[in-house]
Structures are given as structure tokens and as C-alpha cells.
Motif scaffolding. Sequence first.
Motif, PDB file in Angstrom:
ATOM      1  N   HIS A 114       0.816  -1.214   0.000  1.00  0.00           N
ATOM      2  CA  HIS A 114       0.000   0.000   0.000  1.00  0.00           C
ATOM      3  C   HIS A 114       0.852   1.266   0.000  1.00  0.00           C
ATOM      4  CE1 HIS A 114      -3.733  -2.152   0.355  1.00  0.00           C
ATOM      5  NE2 HIS A 114      -3.325  -2.783   1.446  1.00  0.00           N
ATOM      6  N   GLN A 115       2.134   1.133   0.295  1.00  0.00           N
ATOM      7  CA  GLN A 115       3.053   2.260   0.237  1.00  0.00           C
ATOM      8  C   GLN A 115       4.439   1.717  -0.063  1.00  0.00           C
ATOM      9  OE1 GLN A 115       1.789   3.119   4.433  1.00  0.00           O
ATOM     10  NE2 GLN A 115       3.950   3.641   4.682  1.00  0.00           N
ATOM     11  N   ASP A 116       5.312   2.600  -0.516  1.00  0.00           N
ATOM     12  CA  ASP A 116       6.612   2.162  -1.037  1.00  0.00           C
ATOM     13  C   ASP A 116       7.732   2.205  -0.012  1.00  0.00           C
ATOM     14  OD1 ASP A 116       5.506   1.728  -3.544  1.00  0.00           O
ATOM     15  OD2 ASP A 116       5.863   3.794  -4.185  1.00  0.00           O
ATOM     16  N   HIS A 117       7.424   2.503   1.227  1.00  0.00           N
ATOM     17  CA  HIS A 117       8.484   2.688   2.221  1.00  0.00           C
ATOM     18  C   HIS A 117       7.936   2.439   3.612  1.00  0.00           C
ATOM     19  CE1 HIS A 117       6.586   6.425   3.540  1.00  0.00           C
ATOM     20  NE2 HIS A 117       6.309   6.598   2.258  1.00  0.00           N
ATOM     21  N   PHE A 118       8.842   2.292   4.552  1.00  0.00           N
ATOM     22  CA  PHE A 118       8.484   2.125   5.960  1.00  0.00           C
ATOM     23  C   PHE A 118       9.046   3.298   6.753  1.00  0.00           C
ATOM     24  CE2 PHE A 118       9.362  -0.380  10.094  1.00  0.00           C
ATOM     25  CZ  PHE A 118       8.145  -0.012  10.631  1.00  0.00           C
ATOM     26  N   THR A 119       8.656   4.502   6.323  1.00  0.00           N
ATOM     27  CA  THR A 119       8.988   5.732   7.040  1.00  0.00           C
ATOM     28  C   THR A 119       7.701   6.261   7.647  1.00  0.00           C
ATOM     29  OG1 THR A 119      10.776   6.265   5.498  1.00  0.00           O
ATOM     30  CG2 THR A 119       9.884   8.081   6.818  1.00  0.00           C
ATOM     31  N   MET A 120       7.768   6.722   8.885  1.00  0.00           N
ATOM     32  CA  MET A 120       6.570   7.201   9.559  1.00  0.00           C
ATOM     33  C   MET A 120       6.732   8.642  10.024  1.00  0.00           C
ATOM     34  SD  MET A 120       5.484   3.861  11.824  1.00  0.00           S
ATOM     35  CE  MET A 120       4.012   4.672  12.464  1.00  0.00           C
ATOM     36  N   VAL A 121       5.616   9.299  10.195  1.00  0.00           N
ATOM     37  CA  VAL A 121       5.610  10.638  10.767  1.00  0.00           C
ATOM     38  C   VAL A 121       6.315  10.598  12.124  1.00  0.00           C
ATOM     39  CG1 VAL A 121       4.126  12.423  11.730  1.00  0.00           C
ATOM     40  CG2 VAL A 121       3.509  11.333   9.559  1.00  0.00           C
ATOM     41  N   GLY A 122       7.227  11.534  12.331  1.00  0.00           N
ATOM     42  CA  GLY A 122       7.931  11.617  13.598  1.00  0.00           C
ATOM     43  C   GLY A 122       8.953  10.520  13.821  1.00  0.00           C
ATOM     44  N   GLY A 123       9.292   9.775  12.771  1.00  0.00           N
ATOM     45  CA  GLY A 123      10.281   8.709  12.916  1.00  0.00           C
ATOM     46  C   GLY A 123       9.793   7.543  13.758  1.00  0.00           C
ATOM     47  N   LEU A 124       8.460   7.352  13.826  1.00  0.00           N
ATOM     48  CA  LEU A 124       7.911   6.347  14.723  1.00  0.00           C
ATOM     49  C   LEU A 124       8.174   4.914  14.250  1.00  0.00           C
ATOM     50  CD1 LEU A 124       6.399   6.780  17.401  1.00  0.00           C
ATOM     51  CD2 LEU A 124       4.278   6.245  16.192  1.00  0.00           C
ATOM     52  N   GLN A 125       8.763   4.746  13.070  1.00  0.00           N
ATOM     53  CA  GLN A 125       9.127   3.402  12.623  1.00  0.00           C
ATOM     54  C   GLN A 125      10.156   2.757  13.549  1.00  0.00           C
ATOM     55  OE1 GLN A 125       9.762   6.179  10.879  1.00  0.00           O
ATOM     56  NE2 GLN A 125      11.930   6.251  10.306  1.00  0.00           N
ATOM     57  N   SER A 126      10.805   3.548  14.366  1.00  0.00           N
ATOM     58  CA  SER A 126      11.796   3.011  15.306  1.00  0.00           C
ATOM     59  C   SER A 126      11.181   2.594  16.638  1.00  0.00           C
ATOM     60  CB  SER A 126      12.885   4.055  15.567  1.00  0.00           C
ATOM     61  OG  SER A 126      12.341   5.193  16.232  1.00  0.00           O
ATOM     62  N   ALA A 127       9.853   2.712  16.785  1.00  0.00           N
ATOM     63  CA  ALA A 127       9.224   2.492  18.089  1.00  0.00           C
ATOM     64  C   ALA A 127       9.043   1.016  18.445  1.00  0.00           C
ATOM     65  CB  ALA A 127       7.870   3.202  18.148  1.00  0.00           C
ATOM     66  N   ARG A 128       9.206   0.121  17.490  1.00  0.00           N
ATOM     67  CA  ARG A 128       9.097  -1.308  17.766  1.00  0.00           C
ATOM     68  C   ARG A 128      10.381  -2.005  17.316  1.00  0.00           C
ATOM     69  NH1 ARG A 128       5.005  -2.292  21.436  1.00  0.00           N
ATOM     70  NH2 ARG A 128       2.920  -2.125  20.529  1.00  0.00           N
ATOM     71  N   SER A 129      10.717  -3.097  17.992  1.00  0.00           N
ATOM     72  CA  SER A 129      11.955  -3.814  17.723  1.00  0.00           C
ATOM     73  C   SER A 129      11.854  -4.651  16.450  1.00  0.00           C
ATOM     74  CB  SER A 129      12.289  -4.731  18.895  1.00  0.00           C
ATOM     75  OG  SER A 129      11.344  -5.798  18.958  1.00  0.00           O
ATOM     76  N   LEU A 130      13.003  -5.062  15.954  1.00  0.00           N
ATOM     77  CA  LEU A 130      13.029  -5.948  14.792  1.00  0.00           C
ATOM     78  C   LEU A 130      12.325  -7.279  15.086  1.00  0.00           C
ATOM     79  CD1 LEU A 130      13.992  -6.385  11.870  1.00  0.00           C
ATOM     80  CD2 LEU A 130      16.124  -7.296  12.807  1.00  0.00           C
ATOM     81  N   PRO A 131      12.559  -7.930  16.230  1.00  0.00           N
ATOM     82  CA  PRO A 131      11.807  -9.149  16.512  1.00  0.00           C
ATOM     83  C   PRO A 131      10.290  -8.935  16.538  1.00  0.00           C
ATOM     84  CG  PRO A 131      13.730  -9.045  17.926  1.00  0.00           C
ATOM     85  CD  PRO A 131      13.636  -7.713  17.227  1.00  0.00           C
ATOM     86  N   HIS A 132       9.849  -7.788  17.065  1.00  0.00           N
ATOM     87  CA  HIS A 132       8.411  -7.496  17.089  1.00  0.00           C
ATOM     88  C   HIS A 132       7.865  -7.417  15.664  1.00  0.00           C
ATOM     89  CE1 HIS A 132       4.646  -5.585  18.572  1.00  0.00           C
ATOM     90  NE2 HIS A 132       4.718  -4.946  17.427  1.00  0.00           N
TER      91      HIS A 132
END
Length: 393
Positions: A328-346
Motif C-alpha cells: 500500500h506504500q513504497d516505504h516504511f517511514t513514519m511521521v515523527g520517525g515512529l518506525q523506530s518504536a518497535r523492535s526488529l523481533p516485534h
Amino acid sequence: MTIHLPQGPYEPRTTPLDLGTGGAPPASRTVFSAAHVVADPYADISPDDPAAIDWDATLAFRRHLWSHGLGVAEVMDTAQRGMGLDWAGAAELIRRSGAEAKAVGGRIACGVGTDQLPAGPATLSEVRAAYEEQLAVVEESGAQAILMASRALAAAAKGPEDYLETYAHLLRQASEPVVLHWLGPMFDPALDGYWGSRDLDAATDTFLKVIAEHPDKVDGIKISLLDAEREIDVRRRLPGGVRCYTGDDFNYPELIAGDDQGFSHALLGIFDPLGTLAAHAVRVLDTGDVQGFRELLDPTVELSRHLFQAPTRFYKTGVVFLAWLAGHQDHFTMVGGLQSARSLPHLAKAYQLADRLGLFPDPELAESRMRALLAVNGGDRGKGGDSGNGGTR
């Protein structure tokens, strides 16, 4: 081909769950998906700058939800309201989504809050004025209003009477019946003690008093407390004609299915990634096939509970991650950099659970994007590389 996740080797699906390409809105339940926003990954902004939105991708996702018969709940917490999306951005999103809804005949309801107020204490009159400003924008867009819980009101109110007076004033101002939204502190810690008490029984009584005094101005309520028993109790105490929209992302199948005393409609963040499946399941329920509905939706609860695990407010990261994997979108970038809020295992577990459900329209694309994320964040440790340095080959 096996993909090596932090949890261990996993064999992805090769075909998606076949649910068709669209459908009419469900008949027996009113179903809204709270929709996420798509950030602009090329915007040159700092963490203190307003959110940069990819409007084309954001509106395309809403058209996807409408095409499957779902309503869109706009500028809610799923859209990072209060967690990266400010009032200026929210107002623009309301206007654009409202116009898009008119163009395609989609149902839309939009959140009304007080987040334009500056940081620091506010008076009750300032809280009311902020609510009124946002209510006017929503009504001008042609959307239904959802009166959201207000951090400013939670800080300013001295007790239940302040909530009763504030909401009475707002309901008198509304031109059409609204949805009242009770968002629990697990979603936003600043809302602890909403309705004037940390005692949920006392808070529930105040909430219900607002509705009882203005039943003609309340279309329904949305409860997001992750407490199925309390929702059922409140649902049974509502005046006739006032709907209960479940916001319980842990117990939604049983609440929507209901019992011999009633059922809940839905306004759910989890229906963002589950949109196609959820709409199909409720159409099955329309036929009276409760068992078929539960067989479709019950297996999704494990994924939802995973995405909404504590700290629950960061569920948005998993929602956007799955939207990226689904194409549905071409990237995993979020407003406010929230893509870093969950771990890789999660995130890897979310991929695994969603893939098992057949949620990805293109499983190969989802797998390739999962592999790319693994490579960027430590490598595929099951392919013969040195597990100590995370290298890839």
C-alpha cells in the motif's frame, strides 16, 4: 524459500487468502477502520518540524478501504494524532479525505479534539473553544464528528461536573449526532482519570450520564479500554438508538458477533491492516452465519494482540509496517520517525502472523521487503553468516 527471522526459520506462504476484490458496505453492522497516514520519505525535515504527508498514498489507502465497503475513521490516534500529526496537518487531512469521500461515495467520520492548544495549562473555556473550532472544520467537510478525549480537558477538569458541562455544551453546538470516544490510558497515558475519576465504575457512570441527557445528539460511543466485560455492560445500558462502536482490539470478534442482548458495531485500528478480511467477515455475518464470521476473524486476534501489546500506543508502527509489506506504500517511514518504536523481533513476528493469515496480496513482495529490512537491521543470520556480527552474504 525459507526466511530466517529472529524467531527462527520460517517458510512464507506463496498465495494470499482469496477474498475477492471489493464489496458493498456490510448491512448488519456499521464498520469503520481508523486509517493511518503515509509520511513523505523524501521530505527534508527535522523532528521538530510539522509532519510531511504523502497525500497521494494516504488518500489511495482510504480509497482501498472504501472499495471494500468499510467506513474511514479519520485523524484518529491511528493517524498518529497527537503523536506526530498536529492540528494543521489533521485539518488538511480532514478536508482532503472529506472531499475524497464525497467523490467516491465513501462513509467518513473525523476526530474532533483540542490539540491546537499550546502546551501548558488551559482553561475550560479555552478547551471548549478548541473543540468548537475543530468541530466546525469537520462539519464543513461533510464528515460525521467523533468527539475525542482531550488531554487538555483531562488536565483542566476538576471533577465529573466539568466533563458533563463541557460535553453538554459541545453536543448543543453539533449540527448532527456525534460519536463519543473514550480512549483509555493504555493508548494515551495523558488520559488517565478521564470522565473525572480513575475508578472506572464512577467514570462509566459519568460517561453514561452525558449520553442519557443528550441521546438525540449521540449517534454512538466508541470505547477503547480493552475490557470486553465493561464494554458489554455499557452497551446494555445505552439509550435506545445509541450505538456502541467497539474499539477493543483484543476482543473484537466476540463483541461484533454479540449475544442475545445486542452487539457492537466497529471502529477499530486493527481494521487498517485487516480491512479486506474484516469487511468480508462482516458480510458473512450479514447472512446470519455467526460461526463463519468467527472462523474468519478469530484467527486474526493473535496478530492484533501482538500489534497492540504494551506500550499499546505504539501499535501504529506495526500497522504501517504491514501496509508497507502489503504494497500500500513504497516505504516504511513514519511521521515523527515512529518506525523506530518497535523492535526488529516485534516486526518480524508481525510479518509471520500476517503472512500465516494470508493478508498480503503479493506474498513474494512482502517476503522481499521483510528480507530487505532484515538485511538493513542486522542481516539474515540463518544463511551461513557469522551470527556474532550479523553479516550477510
